[in-house]
Scaffold this motif. Structure first.
Motif, short mmCIF file in Angstrom:
data_model
loop_
_atom_site.label_atom_id
_atom_site.label_comp_id
_atom_site.label_asym_id
_atom_site.label_seq_id
_atom_site.Cartn_x
_atom_site.Cartn_y
_atom_site.Cartn_z
N THR A 51 0.86 -1.19 0.00
CA THR A 51 0.00 0.00 0.00
C THR A 51 0.90 1.24 0.00
O THR A 51 2.11 1.14 0.16
CB THR A 51 -0.88 0.04 1.27
N GLU A 52 0.29 2.38 -0.15
CA GLU A 52 1.06 3.62 -0.08
C GLU A 52 1.54 3.91 1.34
O GLU A 52 2.41 4.75 1.54
CB GLU A 52 0.24 4.78 -0.64
N ASP A 53 1.00 3.21 2.34
CA ASP A 53 1.45 3.35 3.73
C ASP A 53 2.59 2.40 4.07
O ASP A 53 3.13 2.46 5.17
CB ASP A 53 0.28 3.08 4.70
N PHE A 54 2.93 1.52 3.14
CA PHE A 54 3.99 0.54 3.37
C PHE A 54 5.30 1.27 3.66
O PHE A 54 5.62 2.28 3.03
CB PHE A 54 4.13 -0.34 2.13
N MET A 55 6.06 0.78 4.62
CA MET A 55 7.26 1.46 5.09
C MET A 55 8.21 1.87 3.96
O MET A 55 8.80 2.94 4.00
CB MET A 55 8.00 0.57 6.07
N TYR A 68 7.45 2.40 0.77
CA TYR A 68 6.80 3.04 -0.38
C TYR A 68 7.56 4.32 -0.74
O TYR A 68 7.90 5.13 0.11
CB TYR A 68 5.34 3.38 -0.07
N ASP A 69 7.82 4.48 -2.05
CA ASP A 69 8.54 5.64 -2.56
C ASP A 69 7.61 6.38 -3.53
O ASP A 69 7.30 5.85 -4.61
CB ASP A 69 9.82 5.19 -3.27
N LYS A 70 7.17 7.56 -3.13
CA LYS A 70 6.24 8.34 -3.95
C LYS A 70 6.81 8.61 -5.34
O LYS A 70 6.09 8.59 -6.33
CB LYS A 70 5.90 9.64 -3.23
N GLY A 121 6.34 5.57 -7.32
CA GLY A 121 4.95 5.15 -7.44
C GLY A 121 4.75 3.73 -6.94
O GLY A 121 3.80 3.05 -7.30
N GLY A 122 5.69 3.27 -6.08
CA GLY A 122 5.61 1.92 -5.55
C GLY A 122 6.75 1.65 -4.59
O GLY A 122 7.37 2.57 -4.05
N VAL A 123 7.03 0.39 -4.41
CA VAL A 123 8.07 -0.06 -3.49
C VAL A 123 9.23 -0.60 -4.29
O VAL A 123 9.04 -1.42 -5.20
CB VAL A 123 7.49 -1.15 -2.55
N PRO A 124 10.46 -0.17 -3.99
CA PRO A 124 11.62 -0.70 -4.72
C PRO A 124 11.82 -2.19 -4.43
O PRO A 124 11.53 -2.66 -3.33
CB PRO A 124 12.79 0.13 -4.19
N ASP A 125 12.33 -2.90 -5.43
CA ASP A 125 12.50 -4.35 -5.30
C ASP A 125 13.35 -4.75 -4.10
O ASP A 125 13.10 -5.77 -3.47
CB ASP A 125 13.08 -4.94 -6.58
N TYR A 126 14.33 -3.94 -3.72
CA TYR A 126 15.21 -4.32 -2.62
C TYR A 126 14.48 -4.46 -1.29
O TYR A 126 14.98 -5.10 -0.35
CB TYR A 126 16.40 -3.37 -2.47
N ALA A 127 13.28 -3.90 -1.17
CA ALA A 127 12.49 -4.06 0.05
C ALA A 127 12.11 -5.52 0.27
O ALA A 127 11.81 -5.92 1.40
CB ALA A 127 11.25 -3.19 0.00
N SER A 157 11.65 -7.10 -11.84
CA SER A 157 11.21 -5.72 -11.99
C SER A 157 11.80 -4.92 -10.84
O SER A 157 12.11 -5.47 -9.79
CB SER A 157 9.68 -5.64 -11.97
N SER A 158 11.91 -3.62 -11.03
CA SER A 158 12.51 -2.80 -9.97
C SER A 158 11.47 -2.18 -9.04
O SER A 158 11.85 -1.63 -8.01
CB SER A 158 13.36 -1.69 -10.59
N VAL A 159 10.18 -2.30 -9.36
CA VAL A 159 9.14 -1.67 -8.55
C VAL A 159 7.96 -2.62 -8.36
O VAL A 159 7.55 -3.31 -9.29
CB VAL A 159 8.64 -0.37 -9.22
N ILE A 160 7.42 -2.60 -7.14
CA ILE A 160 6.19 -3.33 -6.83
C ILE A 160 5.12 -2.27 -6.56
O ILE A 160 5.34 -1.34 -5.78
CB ILE A 160 6.38 -4.23 -5.60
N LEU A 161 3.99 -2.40 -7.21
CA LEU A 161 2.96 -1.37 -7.17
C LEU A 161 1.97 -1.55 -6.03
O LEU A 161 1.72 -2.68 -5.59
CB LEU A 161 2.21 -1.36 -8.50
N PRO A 162 1.38 -0.44 -5.57
CA PRO A 162 0.32 -0.55 -4.56
C PRO A 162 -0.79 -1.45 -5.07
O PRO A 162 -1.13 -1.44 -6.26
CB PRO A 162 -0.18 0.90 -4.40
#
Length: 145
Positions: free
Chosen positions: A41-45, A47-49, A52-58, A97-102
């Motif tokens: 979610t956009e509240d995920f620790m 999350y990078d605005k 527009g999602g969470v970087p893969d390294y998370a 992929s480098s980003v995981i989406l909300p």
């Protein structure tokens, strides 16, 4: 065996926003395997605005908390207090992929591959919405209380 987020608090040392996994959807303590699910979610620790999602390294932290849940389950089933752990290494992380989406769900399957005294190595597969997303290895040292 399914363990929801609130019950996991008894098994892992993480608190507040740092406690990120949603639930353990499957676990086999005897064979040292656990599967987790985490809704992004956009509240995920992580999350990078700007992304527009969470970087893969998370995903490495989701893997780590899945492993922590498994060791906590082992302790609970054996009447022991949960121990702290320290990550010694993260290796072989590879993602498609480098980003995981909300709205997407990250699944992790972690399996212990080796153990030497209090040092454990786990292999992990990562899925996004049920599709293969990547993999990696995590080596941790258990610190006895």
């Amino acid at each position: 065996m399914t363990i929801e987020h609130d019950e996991l608090r008894e098994l892992v040392p993480h608190r507040g926003k740092m406690f990120i996994i949603g639930r353990i959807s499957n676990a086999d303590v005897k064979n040292w395997m656990a599967e987790s699910e985490t809704k992004i979610t956009e509240d995920f620790m992580f999350y990078d605005k700007n992304l527009g999602g969470v970087p893969d390294y998370a995903c490495f932290e989701i893997i780590a908390q899945t492993v922590s849940s498994l060791t906590g389950l082992y302790s609970r089933e054996n009447g022991l207090p949960p121990n702290m752990g320290m990550i010694l290494s993260v290796s072989g992380l590879n993602f498609s992929s480098s980003v995981i989406l909300p709205g997407q769900t990250v699944g992790v399957k972690a399996v212990r591959e080796s153990v030497l005294d209090n040092v454990y190595s786990f292999g992990a597969e990562v899925f996004v919405d049920g599709k293969p997303f990547g993999s990696g290895k995590l080596t941790v040292m258990e610190i006895k209380n």
